[in-house]
Scaffold this motif. Sequence first.
Motif, PDB file in Angstrom:
ATOM      1  N   ALA A  89       0.659  -1.420  -0.131  1.00  0.00           N
ATOM      2  CA  ALA A  89       0.264  -0.370  -0.070  1.00  0.00           C
ATOM      3  C   ALA A  89       0.845   1.135  -0.109  1.00  0.00           C
ATOM      4  O   ALA A  89       0.601   2.329  -0.603  1.00  0.00           O
ATOM      5  CB  ALA A  89      -0.248  -0.039   1.435  1.00  0.00           C
ATOM      6  N   ARG A  90       1.543   1.375   0.685  1.00  0.00           N
ATOM      7  CA  ARG A  90       2.788   3.427   1.075  1.00  0.00           C
ATOM      8  C   ARG A  90       4.321   2.523   1.207  1.00  0.00           C
ATOM      9  O   ARG A  90       4.703   1.354   1.954  1.00  0.00           O
ATOM     10  CB  ARG A  90       2.168   3.096   2.256  1.00  0.00           C
ATOM     11  N   PHE A  91       5.039   2.532   0.831  1.00  0.00           N
ATOM     12  CA  PHE A  91       6.377   2.900   1.070  1.00  0.00           C
ATOM     13  C   PHE A  91       6.734   4.405   1.551  1.00  0.00           C
ATOM     14  O   PHE A  91       6.015   5.313   0.661  1.00  0.00           O
ATOM     15  CB  PHE A  91       6.989   2.145   0.028  1.00  0.00           C
ATOM     16  N   GLY A  92       7.641   4.613   2.490  1.00  0.00           N
ATOM     17  CA  GLY A  92       8.719   5.943   2.241  1.00  0.00           C
ATOM     18  C   GLY A  92       9.643   6.098   1.934  1.00  0.00           C
ATOM     19  O   GLY A  92      10.427   4.942   1.942  1.00  0.00           O
ATOM     20  N   LEU A  93       9.695   7.038   1.165  1.00  0.00           N
ATOM     21  CA  LEU A  93      11.547   7.872   0.544  1.00  0.00           C
ATOM     22  C   LEU A  93      11.576   8.681   1.158  1.00  0.00           C
ATOM     23  O   LEU A  93      11.352   9.735   1.694  1.00  0.00           O
ATOM     24  CB  LEU A  93      11.448   7.238  -0.887  1.00  0.00           C
ATOM     25  N   ASP A  94      13.492   8.703   1.604  1.00  0.00           N
ATOM     26  CA  ASP A  94      13.603   9.974   1.785  1.00  0.00           C
ATOM     27  C   ASP A  94      13.726  10.455   0.654  1.00  0.00           C
ATOM     28  O   ASP A  94      13.384  10.199  -0.323  1.00  0.00           O
ATOM     29  CB  ASP A  94      15.062  10.185   2.152  1.00  0.00           C
ATOM     30  N   ALA A  95      14.298  12.628   0.710  1.00  0.00           N
ATOM     31  CA  ALA A  95      14.261  13.097  -0.614  1.00  0.00           C
ATOM     32  C   ALA A  95      15.137  12.610  -1.639  1.00  0.00           C
ATOM     33  O   ALA A  95      14.832  12.100  -2.790  1.00  0.00           O
ATOM     34  CB  ALA A  95      14.443  14.130  -0.699  1.00  0.00           C
ATOM     35  N   GLU A  96      16.382  11.711  -0.921  1.00  0.00           N
ATOM     36  CA  GLU A  96      17.538  11.658  -2.724  1.00  0.00           C
ATOM     37  C   GLU A  96      17.140  10.708  -2.718  1.00  0.00           C
ATOM     38  O   GLU A  96      16.705   9.702  -4.530  1.00  0.00           O
ATOM     39  CB  GLU A  96      18.686  10.681  -1.163  1.00  0.00           C
ATOM     40  N   GLN A  97      16.358   9.297  -1.742  1.00  0.00           N
ATOM     41  CA  GLN A  97      15.733   8.409  -2.575  1.00  0.00           C
ATOM     42  C   GLN A  97      14.654   8.662  -3.775  1.00  0.00           C
ATOM     43  O   GLN A  97      14.353   7.592  -4.837  1.00  0.00           O
ATOM     44  CB  GLN A  97      15.146   7.354  -1.183  1.00  0.00           C
ATOM     45  N   TRP A  98      13.587   8.989  -3.111  1.00  0.00           N
ATOM     46  CA  TRP A  98      12.299   9.299  -4.461  1.00  0.00           C
ATOM     47  C   TRP A  98      13.190  10.100  -5.510  1.00  0.00           C
ATOM     48  O   TRP A  98      12.255  10.205  -6.522  1.00  0.00           O
ATOM     49  CB  TRP A  98      11.887  10.652  -3.214  1.00  0.00           C
ATOM     50  N   GLU A  99      14.371  11.121  -5.426  1.00  0.00           N
ATOM     51  CA  GLU A  99      14.883  11.587  -6.273  1.00  0.00           C
ATOM     52  C   GLU A  99      14.889  10.497  -7.978  1.00  0.00           C
ATOM     53  O   GLU A  99      14.834  10.430  -8.693  1.00  0.00           O
ATOM     54  CB  GLU A  99      15.687  12.747  -5.851  1.00  0.00           C
ATOM     55  N   ALA A 100      15.609   9.406  -6.814  1.00  0.00           N
ATOM     56  CA  ALA A 100      16.003   8.235  -7.893  1.00  0.00           C
ATOM     57  C   ALA A 100      15.489   7.504  -8.158  1.00  0.00           C
ATOM     58  O   ALA A 100      15.059   7.224  -8.807  1.00  0.00           O
ATOM     59  CB  ALA A 100      16.897   7.165  -6.183  1.00  0.00           C
ATOM     60  N   PHE A 101      13.909   7.477  -7.057  1.00  0.00           N
ATOM     61  CA  PHE A 101      13.181   7.003  -7.888  1.00  0.00           C
ATOM     62  C   PHE A 101      12.720   7.305  -9.070  1.00  0.00           C
ATOM     63  O   PHE A 101      12.341   6.650 -10.045  1.00  0.00           O
ATOM     64  CB  PHE A 101      11.469   6.929  -6.356  1.00  0.00           C
ATOM     65  N   GLN A 102      11.991   8.918  -9.395  1.00  0.00           N
ATOM     66  CA  GLN A 102      11.339   9.735 -10.329  1.00  0.00           C
ATOM     67  C   GLN A 102      13.004   9.472 -11.335  1.00  0.00           C
ATOM     68  O   GLN A 102      12.207   9.586 -12.212  1.00  0.00           O
ATOM     69  CB  GLN A 102      11.576  10.955  -9.979  1.00  0.00           C
ATOM     70  N   THR A 103      14.125   9.270 -11.118  1.00  0.00           N
ATOM     71  CA  THR A 103      14.764   9.096 -12.542  1.00  0.00           C
ATOM     72  C   THR A 103      14.378   7.619 -12.978  1.00  0.00           C
ATOM     73  O   THR A 103      14.898   7.593 -14.214  1.00  0.00           O
ATOM     74  CB  THR A 103      16.576   9.757 -12.036  1.00  0.00           C
ATOM     75  N   ALA A 104      14.211   6.578 -11.998  1.00  0.00           N
ATOM     76  CA  ALA A 104      14.325   5.654 -12.267  1.00  0.00           C
ATOM     77  C   ALA A 104      13.360   5.287 -13.194  1.00  0.00           C
ATOM     78  O   ALA A 104      12.978   4.277 -14.597  1.00  0.00           O
ATOM     79  CB  ALA A 104      14.192   4.453 -11.577  1.00  0.00           C
ATOM     80  N   LEU A 105      11.618   6.128 -12.781  1.00  0.00           N
ATOM     81  CA  LEU A 105      11.019   6.409 -13.565  1.00  0.00           C
ATOM     82  C   LEU A 105      10.905   6.999 -14.894  1.00  0.00           C
ATOM     83  O   LEU A 105      10.246   6.533 -16.140  1.00  0.00           O
ATOM     84  CB  LEU A 105       9.434   6.640 -12.799  1.00  0.00           C
TER      85      LEU A 105
END
Length: 96
Positions: free
Chosen positions: A54-70
């Motif tokens: 349902a949910r997972f939490g990411l810090d700012a750096e992880q979020w940026e890496a996730f967005q880059t991968a997407l």
Amino acid sequence: MARTAPRTEKLDLRLTAATKRILQTAAAASSRSVSEFLIESGLARAAETLPDRARFGLDAEQWEAFQTALDAPAKPIAALKKLLAEPSVFEQSHAK
């Protein structure tokens, strides 16, 4: 004592006699009714199963890496390209 919502929903189960005996024994061992035992056990298992779906939490750096991968273009995979180029079992002619 906190009030709980009234139980208005019903869930029927089909099980073997052996399974029923095991559940009754486990419920009795924990001083619970079978219903209470199954509800508590089922909710505990649901709590273990659902959070990572349902949910997972990411810090700012992880979020940026996730967005880059997407946002990155898909990498070509030769085996997948070959597989998708072949007719599926539903498209293949069965005439011999």
